[in-house]
Enzyme design. Structure first.
Site, PDB file in Angstrom:
ATOM      1  N   ILE A 107     -34.443   4.863  65.358  1.00  0.00           N
ATOM      2  CA  ILE A 107     -33.843   4.418  64.114  1.00  0.00           C
ATOM      3  C   ILE A 107     -33.616   2.915  64.212  1.00  0.00           C
ATOM      4  O   ILE A 107     -33.045   2.420  65.186  1.00  0.00           O
ATOM      5  CB  ILE A 107     -32.493   5.119  63.838  1.00  0.00           C
ATOM      6  CG1 ILE A 107     -32.644   6.639  63.950  1.00  0.00           C
ATOM      7  CG2 ILE A 107     -31.956   4.718  62.472  1.00  0.00           C
ATOM      8  CD1 ILE A 107     -33.624   7.246  62.979  1.00  0.00           C
ATOM      9  N   CYS A 108     -34.102   2.175  63.213  1.00  0.00           N
ATOM     10  CA  CYS A 108     -33.849   0.737  63.113  1.00  0.00           C
ATOM     11  C   CYS A 108     -34.243   0.011  64.401  1.00  0.00           C
ATOM     12  O   CYS A 108     -35.362   0.169  64.884  1.00  0.00           O
ATOM     13  CB  CYS A 108     -32.381   0.527  62.743  1.00  0.00           C
ATOM     14  SG  CYS A 108     -31.954  -1.131  62.181  1.00  0.00           S
TER      15      CYS A 108
END
Length: 329
Positions: A107-108
């Site tokens: 994520i990210c």
């Protein structure tokens, strides 16, 4: 018939982005209400609790050495990852857990952990739009896609900034349990099943450094001072007293673009700012230098994949207690 359990291990660390964990976790939890069977296990390097980006302590279920093999390994991000090097023990933890997992997702800025672990080598990937260029430099064999909300390359998944983790989690749910269940989750959480456009709709088009060459700075200043003026290639070249060919060469060398594309980006950013401040699309086109609404619409389609009107509805306000843009009814 009861569906088989799907185990998800989430690798966390001090300074982790809280929404990188809570967003996907809510998706998987909601999926269980509609017939999914996810079980989340929070893992840290040493098994101790970690501090999050908002100061909340996150309890941890196990350490890396005692963690079982997971169907999915999820690696969250953190604000400090792009600025500094990933701790060797954190990279090793991701590498060890990934070697036993059925699929791996970040994520990210969690992509920087995967990169440090060597898991992005020769893979397609993405991360937050602010850090895609840095990720590409850190992982020179990776093919970084700056505008994607999430990218799948085989069993490896990477997502863009923060809330794109929800988009990715919905995609994983759809892969595991089908589109109908994923659609029920999206409706329950009041999110899009698939958002239109990519990360560019959230980024600044001219986010790079200012031109260093005085001639290019003159061009930029001239366009920003009066975006509605004559800014053809010939007019710009004459203004700074160079040939059109030389000006084009300077733009390509320093800014990796052409003068006309650069002019459009300045006008485009101005149009977005006008829309953000409440002007309607026709006003924004005229004040930012576009010859017509249609030309502005085409620019929005090229850069964002949505119309000016949809952009304004989606990003100008949450809709709570707001008035309609000036000139629109």
């Amino acid at each position: 018939m009861k569906r088989s359990e799907h185990s998800i291990g989430v690798l966390v660390f001090d300074g982790m982005k809280m929404l990188d964990l809570s967003g996907p976790a809510e998706v998987f939890s909601e999926a269980n209400r509609f017939g999914g069977h996810y079980r989340l296990t929070i893992v840290s390097v040493d098994g101790g609790p970690v501090s999050s980006s908002i100061g909340v302590q996150v309890p941890v279920d196990t350490d890396v050495s005692a963690a079982p093999a997971f169907d999915t390994l999820l690696v969250v991000g953190g604000d400090r990852l792009p600025q500094g090097h990933v701790a060797p023990d954190l990279a090793a933890a991701a590498r060890n857990l990934a070697s036993q997992a059925g699929r791996v997702a970040s994520i990210c800025t969690g992509a920087f952990i995967l990169g440090a672990a060597g898991l992005l080598d020769d893979k397609r990937a993405t991360t937050h739009w602010q850090h895609t260029e840095l990720l590409a430099r850190r992982c020179p064999t990776a093919r970084v896609e700056p505008d994607a909300l999430f990218v799948r390359d085989g069993c490896l998944y990477t997502s863009a900034g923060v809330t794109a983790g929800i988009d990715l989690a919905l995609a994983l749910v759809e892969q595991d349990y089908g589109a109908d269940l994923a659609r029920s989750v999206a409706r329950s959480l009041v999110v899009y099943m698939q958002r239109a456009g990519g990360q560019s709709q959230f980024s600044a088009s001219l986010q790079g450094p200012a031109p260093q060459t005085p001639v290019l700075r003159q061009v930029q200043d001239a366009v920003q001072a009066d975006p509605t003026a004559d800014h053809t290639l010939e007019a710009l070249a004459a203004r700074v007293r160079v040939s059109p060919r030389h000006l084009t060469r300077m733009f390509r060398t320093e800014l990796d673009t052409t003068p006309m594309r650069y002019v459009e980006l300045i006008r485009f950013d101005m149009a977005k700012a006008l829309l953000d401040s409440g002007h309607n699309a026709t006003e924004a086109a005229a004040r930012s230098g576009f010859p017509s609404y249609e030309s502005l619409r085409r620019a929005f389609a090229r850069h964002l994949g949505i119309s000016p009107t949809k952009y304004q509805r989606r990003f100008t306000t949450t809709g709570a207690g707001s008035r309609a843009p000036r000139g629109s009814r």
